[in-house]
Design a protein around this motif. Structure first.
Motif, PDB file in Angstrom:
ATOM      1  N   ARG A 147     -52.966 -53.798 -11.524  1.00 29.90           N
ATOM      2  CA  ARG A 147     -53.062 -54.916 -12.471  1.00 29.90           C
ATOM      3  C   ARG A 147     -53.368 -54.424 -13.873  1.00 29.90           C
ATOM      4  N   GLN A 148     -54.143 -53.344 -13.991  1.00 29.51           N
ATOM      5  CA  GLN A 148     -54.396 -52.750 -15.307  1.00 29.51           C
ATOM      6  C   GLN A 148     -53.099 -52.200 -15.900  1.00 29.51           C
ATOM      7  N   GLY A 201     -51.175 -54.954 -17.426  1.00 27.74           N
ATOM      8  CA  GLY A 201     -51.759 -55.273 -18.730  1.00 27.74           C
ATOM      9  C   GLY A 201     -51.335 -54.287 -19.806  1.00 27.74           C
ATOM     10  N   ARG A 202     -51.333 -52.999 -19.475  1.00 28.73           N
ATOM     11  CA  ARG A 202     -50.903 -51.984 -20.445  1.00 28.73           C
ATOM     12  C   ARG A 202     -49.433 -52.163 -20.813  1.00 28.73           C
ATOM     13  N   VAL A 260     -50.837 -60.820 -15.587  1.00 26.11           N
ATOM     14  CA  VAL A 260     -51.798 -59.981 -14.862  1.00 26.11           C
ATOM     15  C   VAL A 260     -52.425 -60.759 -13.706  1.00 26.11           C
ATOM     16  N   SER A 301     -51.849 -59.762  -9.833  1.00 24.08           N
ATOM     17  CA  SER A 301     -53.018 -59.447  -9.021  1.00 24.08           C
ATOM     18  C   SER A 301     -52.994 -60.205  -7.694  1.00 24.08           C
ATOM     19  N   VAL A 315     -56.681 -53.090  -8.535  1.00 23.08           N
ATOM     20  CA  VAL A 315     -57.237 -53.012  -9.891  1.00 23.08           C
ATOM     21  C   VAL A 315     -56.383 -52.104 -10.767  1.00 23.08           C
ATOM     22  N   ARG A 316     -56.040 -50.926 -10.255  1.00 20.92           N
ATOM     23  CA  ARG A 316     -55.221 -49.989 -11.036  1.00 20.92           C
ATOM     24  C   ARG A 316     -53.849 -50.580 -11.370  1.00 20.92           C
TER      25      ARG A 316
END
Length: 138
Positions: free
Chosen positions: A27-28, A31-32, A48, A52, A24-25
């Protein structure tokens, strides 16, 4: 194992993937990175999603992985490397084929990820590990 060449651009973030929350971290972070280059929502979602899936493969099949996210502002690209020291892939053509799975999944991981991104490369050596590289244009 032959690794893929070093990436151009700036290292954005590095993540160790050892548990589900790490996916999760990471993939975030992808995105950023896309947001930082002004990516459209659909382009961001595609990269993303692919990242993932690759991160999950690194955890589930590689026993953990390192995710490296690079930004190349000049080319408006985000590059994602996922490197593991797992068992490697015996038959790459088979692994990229839809419907093939070495586990309990649907068998759409590698091939699906490849279709979602602008650049895809993979090297793997049985008994040594796997290095997957994805890139998406913002």
């Amino acid at each position: 194992m032959n690794r893929l060449p070093r990436l151009r651009g700036q290292l954005f973030e590095r993540h160790e993937i050892t548990v589900e929350k790490d996916i999760v971290r990471a993939r975030q972070a992808v995105g950023r990175a896309m947001d930082g280059l002004g990516a459209k929502a659909i382009r961001k979602t595609r990269l993303v999603t692919a990242a993932s899936e690759i991160f999950r493969n690194g955890l589930n099949y590689g026993g953990g992985a390192v995710a490296l996210i690079h930004c190349d502002a000049g080319n408006r690209m985000v590059w994602v490397d996922c490197i593991d020291d797992g068992p490697g892939i015996e038959d790459m053509a088979l692994a990229l084929r839809d419907g093939y799975t070495s586990g309990t999944g649907l068998g759409r991981g590698l091939g699906g990820a490849k279709r979602l991104v602008d650049e895809f490369d993979i090297v793997s050596e049985p008994g040594v590990g796997t290095h997957v590289r994805l890139a998406g244009r913002a």
